[in-house]
Design an enzyme around this catalytic site. Structure first.
Site, mmCIF file in Angstrom:
data_model
loop_
_atom_site.group_PDB
_atom_site.id
_atom_site.type_symbol
_atom_site.label_atom_id
_atom_site.label_comp_id
_atom_site.label_asym_id
_atom_site.label_seq_id
_atom_site.Cartn_x
_atom_site.Cartn_y
_atom_site.Cartn_z
ATOM 1 C CD GLU A 118 44.865 28.852 71.929
ATOM 2 O OE1 GLU A 118 44.671 28.374 70.874
ATOM 3 O OE2 GLU A 118 44.280 28.659 73.159
ATOM 4 C CG HIS A 233 47.586 19.856 75.110
ATOM 5 N ND1 HIS A 233 48.825 20.477 75.363
ATOM 6 C CD2 HIS A 233 46.986 20.947 74.321
ATOM 7 C CE1 HIS A 233 48.239 22.056 75.566
ATOM 8 N NE2 HIS A 233 47.185 22.306 75.062
ATOM 9 N NE ARG A 278 47.700 22.341 70.609
ATOM 10 C CZ ARG A 278 46.291 22.619 70.860
ATOM 11 N NH1 ARG A 278 45.526 21.722 70.398
ATOM 12 N NH2 ARG A 278 45.802 23.502 71.543
ATOM 13 C CG HIS A 337 44.554 17.536 73.377
ATOM 14 N ND1 HIS A 337 43.801 17.963 74.482
ATOM 15 C CD2 HIS A 337 44.231 18.892 72.596
ATOM 16 C CE1 HIS A 337 43.523 19.125 74.339
ATOM 17 N NE2 HIS A 337 43.457 19.696 73.437
ATOM 18 N NE ARG A 372 42.988 20.594 67.912
ATOM 19 C CZ ARG A 372 42.368 21.157 68.933
ATOM 20 N NH1 ARG A 372 41.525 21.818 69.041
ATOM 21 N NH2 ARG A 372 43.159 21.011 70.129
HETATM 22 C C1 LIG Z 1 41.179 19.600 77.833
HETATM 23 C C2 LIG Z 1 40.772 20.065 76.437
HETATM 24 C C3 LIG Z 1 40.920 21.408 75.801
HETATM 25 C C4 LIG Z 1 40.577 21.702 74.786
HETATM 26 N N1 LIG Z 1 40.578 23.151 74.458
HETATM 27 C C5 LIG Z 1 40.134 23.323 73.181
HETATM 28 C C6 LIG Z 1 40.223 24.943 72.790
HETATM 29 O O1 LIG Z 1 40.320 25.889 73.716
HETATM 30 N N2 LIG Z 1 39.499 25.196 71.630
HETATM 31 C C7 LIG Z 1 39.236 24.323 70.712
HETATM 32 O O2 LIG Z 1 38.568 24.677 69.773
HETATM 33 N N3 LIG Z 1 39.030 22.980 71.083
HETATM 34 C C8 LIG Z 1 39.668 22.606 72.455
HETATM 35 N N4 LIG Z 1 39.509 21.239 72.601
HETATM 36 C C9 LIG Z 1 39.098 20.429 71.679
HETATM 37 C C10 LIG Z 1 37.754 20.552 71.546
HETATM 38 O O3 LIG Z 1 37.253 20.763 72.919
HETATM 39 C C11 LIG Z 1 36.913 19.123 71.208
HETATM 40 O O4 LIG Z 1 37.510 18.793 69.967
HETATM 41 C C12 LIG Z 1 35.748 19.426 70.892
HETATM 42 O O5 LIG Z 1 34.907 19.862 72.062
HETATM 43 C C13 LIG Z 1 34.723 18.131 70.490
HETATM 44 O O6 LIG Z 1 33.314 18.283 70.487
HETATM 45 P P1 LIG Z 1 32.495 17.402 69.999
HETATM 46 O O7 LIG Z 1 31.115 17.683 70.388
HETATM 47 O O8 LIG Z 1 33.014 16.706 68.825
HETATM 48 O O9 LIG Z 1 32.769 15.909 71.297
HETATM 49 P P2 LIG Z 1 32.522 16.162 72.522
HETATM 50 O O10 LIG Z 1 32.406 17.513 73.252
HETATM 51 O O11 LIG Z 1 33.678 15.247 73.328
HETATM 52 O O12 LIG Z 1 31.179 15.403 73.168
HETATM 53 C C14 LIG Z 1 30.984 14.041 72.707
HETATM 54 C C15 LIG Z 1 29.592 13.631 73.140
HETATM 55 O O13 LIG Z 1 29.180 12.221 72.675
HETATM 56 C C16 LIG Z 1 28.917 11.552 73.668
HETATM 57 N N5 LIG Z 1 29.219 10.174 73.306
HETATM 58 C C17 LIG Z 1 30.458 9.431 73.393
HETATM 59 N N6 LIG Z 1 30.359 8.145 73.007
HETATM 60 C C18 LIG Z 1 29.026 7.922 73.169
HETATM 61 C C19 LIG Z 1 28.099 6.690 72.768
HETATM 62 N N7 LIG Z 1 28.916 5.469 72.349
HETATM 63 N N8 LIG Z 1 26.901 6.808 73.051
HETATM 64 C C20 LIG Z 1 26.342 7.954 73.179
HETATM 65 N N9 LIG Z 1 26.913 9.215 73.449
HETATM 66 C C21 LIG Z 1 28.349 9.102 73.381
HETATM 67 C C22 LIG Z 1 29.518 12.142 74.887
HETATM 68 O O14 LIG Z 1 28.844 11.703 76.259
HETATM 69 C C23 LIG Z 1 29.461 13.627 74.615
HETATM 70 O O15 LIG Z 1 28.114 13.943 74.822
HETATM 71 C C24 LIG Z 1 39.895 20.904 74.025
HETATM 72 C C25 LIG Z 1 39.877 19.575 74.224
HETATM 73 C C26 LIG Z 1 40.064 18.979 75.599
HETATM 74 C C27 LIG Z 1 39.910 17.576 76.035
#
Ligand SMILES: Cc1cc2nc3c(=O)[nH]c(=O)nc-3n(C[C@H](O)[C@H](O)[C@H](O)COP(=O)(O)OP(=O)(O)OC[C@H]3O[C@@H](n4cnc5c(N)ncnc54)[C@H](O)[C@@H]3O)c2cc1C
Length: 506
Positions: A118, A233, A278, A337, A372
């Site tokens: 990447e 992104h 990016r 993103h 990032r």
């Molecule tokens: C389309 C896309 C593609 C990506 N591709 C990559 C990749 O290939 N590799 C990589 O490393 N990263 C990638 N990223 C970034 C990565 O996916 C995210 O940074 C990472 O998944 C975040 O994980 P997290 O657990 O912190 O948040 P999330 O996976 O977003 O989970 C957040 C959680 O918090 C909960 N939540 C939010 N607000 C509340 C609230 N008020 N009350 C209760 N629950 C709440 C939600 O319901 C969810 O369960 C990508 C992101 C996107 C959007």
């Protein structure tokens, strides 16, 4: 035992069920965890949408130090070198852990992990599953493991705020379900609520990514760091959907090129070209769009023919939008993103407020700096989860709850106000910023937050931080300050947070 019957002296609350929340809950086992999620398990996460994969130095020609160097280069002076090295060193171990949970990563014919390339990675080190469905595969494995872990209870509810005892220690959460608020005491709280992309009109993030955890932490007096750094992104698919589907960066790693409507290369003459970091690519596209060009990702030919096999998620998203990537270029534009800024945490995920930890995108660990590096965020959450679990440990930390917070009246975010906020953030706190636009954003968001919008209060923190950083660095680009000052983090202190509290209470 029901969630409400369980003793708060035992309970750890983890808010969020993406990679960060689920991995933390699993690493805490067998300690009792209540996992709170706004959406049912498996839905509403950025994690499930991750396409590229997880960066890990697994190849013979690779090493954690090289991975850390690439992370530092992308971070534009604000990545902490020791954090970058520690997280890179954790990479191979977390991949092994995911394999033991049943994640079926893609492999070469000889059984070795298939490693992708990447942008801004100097080696092939992107571990992926089912082509471009890595996030779904990882999320499915974590959900299955959590459901099979008796110490983890799931509660579908929305986080509203944090409870604090007389000494300021976090001792539980205030949540809401069906419009009714309730308290849930706990001895430790881990916020894993993801990012802020849904504050922007163009975003790849789920609708719930409104920074609710960030705001709750700020109101509890936790220091927040580098809020102005929002990654856009470069290649969200511009086909009229909200949130916008993503055309993964790995496509450019495999030869896709950015072109305008005349077929001219959009990144011609810009250092790094299509594989530049990016922020550089996002600005290249943004500026081309500003000149009235349309920008597309050209996958036609050999790559397009292999799309459904190598990039089945993107192929399916294109099919839904009526685009055949074998014969048509994919229209793209930058979209909010990823949030590099977040709740300031130390090397074990502790915030500056006792009793409160943060993991994943909502945290600021020092890994991502001003920009990032692709595929480092799943890795970051997976690397920090076991440290957080160890740091919370067995010590009973619940202080007395002699000051239960009053239960708030729950007012859902007004759809029209949210739409205004998203427009303001997009226009004035977006890919290219300047003082006039940021002052306008601050004025509008102050007004909306005074009228009770929590999304506006969160957007306001980001806009103020962007206004205060009078330089261009990483993802934060100021057209009025294109140069760089000596590198420094920005920190929203507890004092600033209490000013915010007064503002939003007014
Ligand atoms: C389309 C896309 C593609 C990506 N591709 C990559 C990749 O290939 N590799 C990589 O490393 N990263 C990638 N990223 C970034 C990565 O996916 C995210 O940074 C990472 O998944 C975040 O994980 P997290 O657990 O912190 O948040 P999330 O996976 O977003 O989970 C957040 C959680 O918090 C909960 N939540 C939010 N607000 C509340 C609230 N008020 N009350 C209760 N629950 C709440 C939600 O319901 C969810 O369960 C990508 C992101 C996107 C959007």
């Amino acid at each position: 035992m029901s969630i409400f019957a369980r003793s708060p002296a035992d309970r750890v609350i983890v808010v969020g069920a993406g990679v960060a929340g689920l991995a933390t809950a699993l690493r805490l086992a067998p300690r009792p965890v209540t996992l709170i999620t706004a959406a049912p398990l498996g839905a509403g996460t950025a994690t499930g949408w991750a396409q590229g994969g997880i960066a890990a130095a697994m190849a013979a020609d690779d090493a954690p130090s090289l991975h850390a160097d690439d992370t530092l280069a992308a971070g534009a002076g604000l990545t902490e070198p020791d954090v970058a090295l520690r997280v890179a060193e954790a990479g191979p171990g977390v991949i092994d852990w995911l394999v033991t949970l049943g994640t079926g990563f893609d492999r070469e014919a000889d059984g070795a992990l298939a490693l992708g390339l990447e942008a801004a990675h100097s080696r092939r080190r992107i571990v992926r599953a089912r082509g471009d469905s890595t996030g779904r595969a990882v999320l499915d494995a974590l959900v299955r493991a959590s459901q099979a872990t008796p110490s983890i209870e799931i509660l579908v509810a929305g986080l509203h705020g944090l409870m604090q005892d007389a000494d300021g220690r976090v001792c539980g959460v205030v949540c809401e379900r069906d419009g009714v608020a309730f308290r849930l005491p706990a001895r430790a709280v881990v916020l894993a609520t993801g990012g802020v992309g849904a504050l922007y009109a163009s975003t790849t993030n789920p609708r719930g990514a409104l920074g609710r955890g960030l705001l709750a932490a700020a109101r509890a007096g936790a220091a927040l760091r580098d809020l102005e750094f929002v990654q856009f992104h470069p290649t969200a698919i511009a086909a009229g959907r909200d949130p916008m589907p993503l055309a993964t960066e790995a496509l450019r790693g495999e030869g896709a090129r950015l072109i305008d409507e005349f077929g001219a290369p959009v990144m011609a003459g810009i250092e790094g070209g299509d594989l530049a970091p990016r922020d550089v690519v996002a600005r290249g596209i943004f500026q081309a769009l500003g000149r009235g060009r349309t920008v597309s990702l050209d996958t036609r030919g050999r790559l397009g023919a292999r799309m459904s096999q190598r990039f089945p998620t993107v192929a399916a998203l294109c099919a839904e939008a009526g685009i055949d990537p074998a014969v048509q270029a994919i229209p793209v534009r930058p979209a909010a993103h990823y949030h590099m800024g977040g709740i300031l945490v130390d090397e074990v995920g502790r915030s500056t407020v006792p009793g409160l930890w943060a993991c994943g995108e909502v945290s600021s660990t020092g890994l991502h700096g001003a920009n990032r590096l692709a595929s480092n965020s799943l890795l970051e959450a997976l690397a920090f989860a076991p440290r957080i679990a160890e740091s919370i440990g067995d010590a009973p930390t619940l202080a007395s709850m002699d000051r239960p917070v009053p239960l708030p009246e729950i007012r859902p975010e007004d759809a029209a106000v949210l739409s205004d906020i998203r427009g303001i953030m997009e226009r004035d706190v977006g890919v290219v910023r300047d003082e006039a636009g940021l002052l306008q954003a601050v004025a509008h968001l102050t007004d909306l937050s005074e009228r009770g919008s929590d999304a506006a209060a969160t957007g306001l923190m980001i806009a103020r931080a962007a206004l205060d950083r009078r330089e261009s660095r990483g993802a934060h680009w100021r057209s009025d300050y294109p140069g760089q000052l000596p590198a420094r983090h920005s920190v929203v202190t507890p004092a600033a947070a209490s000013a915010l509290q007064e503002l939003t209470d007014a």
